[in-house]
Design an enzyme around this catalytic site. Structure first.
Site, PDB file in Angstrom:
ATOM      1  CB  THR A  11      12.461  -8.129  64.423  1.00  0.00           C
ATOM      2  OG1 THR A  11      11.681  -6.915  64.418  1.00  0.00           O
ATOM      3  CG2 THR A  11      13.474  -8.083  63.304  1.00  0.00           C
ATOM      4  N   GLY A  12       9.363  -9.245  65.474  1.00  0.00           N
ATOM      5  CA  GLY A  12       8.538  -9.277  66.690  1.00  0.00           C
ATOM      6  C   GLY A  12       8.059 -10.672  67.036  1.00  0.00           C
ATOM      7  NE  ARG A 100      -8.118  -6.676  65.091  1.00  0.00           N
ATOM      8  CZ  ARG A 100      -7.464  -6.637  66.227  1.00  0.00           C
ATOM      9  NH1 ARG A 100      -8.009  -6.069  67.286  1.00  0.00           N
ATOM     10  NH2 ARG A 100      -6.276  -7.187  66.337  1.00  0.00           N
ATOM     11  CB  CYS A 133      -5.216 -12.754  70.478  1.00  0.00           C
ATOM     12  SG  CYS A 133      -4.878 -11.433  71.645  1.00  0.00           S
ATOM     13  NE  ARG A 239      -1.452  -7.832  79.353  1.00  0.00           N
ATOM     14  CZ  ARG A 239      -1.636  -7.900  78.028  1.00  0.00           C
ATOM     15  NH1 ARG A 239      -1.652  -9.077  77.409  1.00  0.00           N
ATOM     16  NH2 ARG A 239      -1.806  -6.812  77.326  1.00  0.00           N
ATOM     17  CG  HIS A 246      -4.856 -14.424  75.664  1.00  0.00           C
ATOM     18  ND1 HIS A 246      -3.646 -14.055  76.187  1.00  0.00           N
ATOM     19  CD2 HIS A 246      -5.194 -13.440  74.776  1.00  0.00           C
ATOM     20  CE1 HIS A 246      -3.271 -12.907  75.636  1.00  0.00           C
ATOM     21  NE2 HIS A 246      -4.185 -12.512  74.775  1.00  0.00           N
TER      22      HIS A 246
HETATM   23  P1  A2P Z   1      11.716  -3.683  65.380  1.00  0.00           P
HETATM   24  O1  A2P Z   1      12.195  -5.003  65.926  1.00  0.00           O
HETATM   25  O2  A2P Z   1      12.608  -3.169  64.312  1.00  0.00           O
HETATM   26  O3  A2P Z   1      11.387  -2.680  66.437  1.00  0.00           O
HETATM   27  P2  A2P Z   1       6.458  -6.992  69.235  1.00  0.00           P
HETATM   28  O4  A2P Z   1       4.966  -6.967  69.116  1.00  0.00           O
HETATM   29  O5  A2P Z   1       6.976  -8.346  69.582  1.00  0.00           O
HETATM   30  O6  A2P Z   1       6.967  -5.922  70.134  1.00  0.00           O
HETATM   31  O7  A2P Z   1       7.042  -6.679  67.765  1.00  0.00           O
HETATM   32  C1  A2P Z   1       6.760  -5.504  67.090  1.00  0.00           C
HETATM   33  C2  A2P Z   1       7.250  -5.618  65.643  1.00  0.00           C
HETATM   34  O8  A2P Z   1       6.850  -4.439  64.958  1.00  0.00           O
HETATM   35  C3  A2P Z   1       8.755  -5.677  65.520  1.00  0.00           C
HETATM   36  O9  A2P Z   1       9.118  -6.456  64.415  1.00  0.00           O
HETATM   37  C4  A2P Z   1       9.120  -4.220  65.286  1.00  0.00           C
HETATM   38  O10 A2P Z   1      10.332  -4.021  64.592  1.00  0.00           O
HETATM   39  C5  A2P Z   1       7.987  -3.795  64.407  1.00  0.00           C
HETATM   40  N1  A2P Z   1       7.823  -2.343  64.434  1.00  0.00           N
HETATM   41  C6  A2P Z   1       7.527  -1.574  65.498  1.00  0.00           C
HETATM   42  N2  A2P Z   1       7.491  -0.263  65.141  1.00  0.00           N
HETATM   43  C7  A2P Z   1       7.766  -0.224  63.820  1.00  0.00           C
HETATM   44  C8  A2P Z   1       7.873   0.822  62.854  1.00  0.00           C
HETATM   45  N3  A2P Z   1       7.682   2.099  63.182  1.00  0.00           N
HETATM   46  N4  A2P Z   1       8.171   0.486  61.575  1.00  0.00           N
HETATM   47  C9  A2P Z   1       8.359  -0.797  61.233  1.00  0.00           C
HETATM   48  N5  A2P Z   1       8.281  -1.831  62.092  1.00  0.00           N
HETATM   49  C10 A2P Z   1       7.980  -1.556  63.376  1.00  0.00           C
HETATM   50  C1  11C Z   2      -3.478  -8.519  74.308  1.00  0.00           C
HETATM   51  N1  11C Z   2      -5.071  -8.760  72.476  1.00  0.00           N
HETATM   52  O1  11C Z   2      -3.499  -9.735  74.514  1.00  0.00           O
HETATM   53  C2  11C Z   2      -4.138  -7.897  73.127  1.00  0.00           C
HETATM   54  C3  11C Z   2      -3.133  -7.231  72.289  1.00  0.00           C
HETATM   55  O2  11C Z   2      -6.070  -5.445  69.100  1.00  0.00           O
HETATM   56  O3  11C Z   2      -4.585  -6.789  68.387  1.00  0.00           O
HETATM   57  C4  11C Z   2      -3.466  -7.074  70.828  1.00  0.00           C
HETATM   58  C5  11C Z   2      -4.384  -5.926  70.576  1.00  0.00           C
HETATM   59  C6  11C Z   2      -5.044  -6.061  69.249  1.00  0.00           C
HETATM   60  O4  11C Z   2      -2.922  -7.744  75.053  1.00  0.00           O
END
Ligand code: A2P
Ligand code: 11C
Length: 339
Positions: A11-12, A100, A133, A239, A246
């Site tokens: 979902t992220g 990594r 990245c 940032r 980037h």
């Molecule tokens: P969720 O949408 O359920 O929170 P982004 O980097 O865009 O913030 O996305 C982070 C991704 O990692 C999302 O899909 C989020 O799911 C998932 N995520 C974050 N914490 C957890 C967790 N504890 N267990 C499983 N998925 C996670």
């Molecule tokens: C950023 N690269 O643009 C970072 C986030 O180690 O994957 C990701 C951090 C990582 O903020």
């Protein structure tokens, strides 16, 4: 036919990009499982004409029958769940920083060091790490030059987009921009200070030597990917209020002379690299231009006038942080497993 694939963090921002890249590259998969936190469990995602229900990563059997698991849910989630995926026989392609620097884990940019994952086989549990990245975007442009003239020292300054901090940071940038234009105080949830119409030092924690973790990742990951523990790298990571690509200013010092015309020729032939270097029009790479693109874009290619004997070059590189900086690189790694 093809492998059974799980996407962790579906979902992220990166998770959603995995899906777009899978479609764009026609990645063959037998089945697809979308995993996220319990917050998203039950949510429906339509993909390639089928409806998928997001499943809770923590539910038992999440990785049963999975051949390839693409992880992008942060380092904590990778540390907690990648071992289970490996134990069930999956190859984990991990986008987080968790593994990594583990000496047993290959850290791979397919155009740069594919040989590092020569021992990884489908059907045998393993982890392959996707670099940071900023490192990927930098090394896509610099490695072809490094192969030719050997980099002794590299000085990088980054201009990093919101997406590196996740989908919520991208939303925060949009919201703040609107709020500031309307004269309202900006909502600061993801970052602790105003982001819209501002720039600030990367939000990663500062470590003992005064560098932040993002900068130290560039230093350490470059050494590992190039298998060169002596290369000198220093970085300042910043940032900026761009959305998903980037930009990086890169200063290079070489062991052997390298003139800018030869550098341009080398970069023209480099896979995954586009040159955007129009001095007459004063047009060079921009984050907007590379957004949603696979290639990194390089320009401002010029001899560093502070160095003797053509031993130095200046470059400006832009790359889509979600695409080549994360999802595309991971899917390319998965493709290598199918060969
Ligand atoms: P969720 O949408 O359920 O929170 P982004 O980097 O865009 O913030 O996305 C982070 C991704 O990692 C999302 O899909 C989020 O799911 C998932 N995520 C974050 N914490 C957890 C967790 N504890 N267990 C499983 N998925 C996670
Ligand atoms: C950023 N690269 O643009 C970072 C986030 O180690 O994957 C990701 C951090 C990582 O903020």
């Amino acid at each position: 036919d093809g492998p059974s694939v799980a996407i962790v963090g579906a979902t992220g921002a990166v998770g959603q990009e995995f899906l777009r890249v899978i479609t764009a590259r026609d990645f063959p998969y037998r089945s697809l499982r979308l995993l996220a936190s319990e917050r998203s469990a039950g949510k429906r995602i339509d993909f390639e004409g089928r409806g998928y229900t997001v499943q809770d990563l923590a539910a038992p059997g999440a990785f049963e029958g999975i051949d390839i698991a693409l992880f992008s849910a942060g380092g904590g989630v990778s540390r907690a769940h990648a071992p289970a995926a490996v134990a069930s026989g999956a190859v984990v392609v991990d986008n987080s920083s968790a593994y990594r620097m583990d000496p047993d884990v290959p850290l791979v940019i397919p155009e740069v060091n594919p040989e590092a994952m020569a021992d990884v086989r489908l059907g045998k549990g393993a982890i392959v790490a996707n670099p940071n990245c900023s490192t990927i975007i930098c090394l896509m442009a610099v490695t072809p030059l490094h192969r030719h003239a050997k980099v002794k020292r590299m000085v990088v300054s980054t201009y990093q987009a919101a997406s590196g901090a996740g989908a919520a940071a991208m939303e925060e940038l949009k919201l703040q921009t609107q709020e500031v234009l309307e004269g309202k105080p900006p909502t600061c949830n993801i970052f602790s200070q105003q982001y819209a119409f501002n720039i600030f030092s990367h939000n990663a924690p500062i470590v003992e030597n005064g560098y932040n973790e993002e900068e130290m990742k560039m230093v350490k990951e470059t050494r590992k990917i190039w298998n060169d523990k002596d290369v000198r790298v220093t970085a300042t990571c910043i940032r900026v209020p761009t959305m998903r690509a980037h930009a990086e200013s890169v200063n290079l010092q070489f062991e052997k002379p390298l003139d800018e015309d030869t550098a341009r020729e080398i970069l023209r032939a480099a896979p995954g690299v586009t040159i955007s270097d129009d001095r007459a029009a004063n047009r060079f790479p921009t984050p907007l231009e590379v957004s949603d693109k696979d290639d990194v874009s390089v320009g401002r290619i010029r001899q560093d006038l502070s160095q003797d004997d053509n031993r130095g070059l200046e470059l400006f590189v832009c790359g889509d942080q979600i695409r080549k900086g994360a999802a595309l690189n991971a899917v390319q790694i998965a493709e290598m497993l199918l060969k």
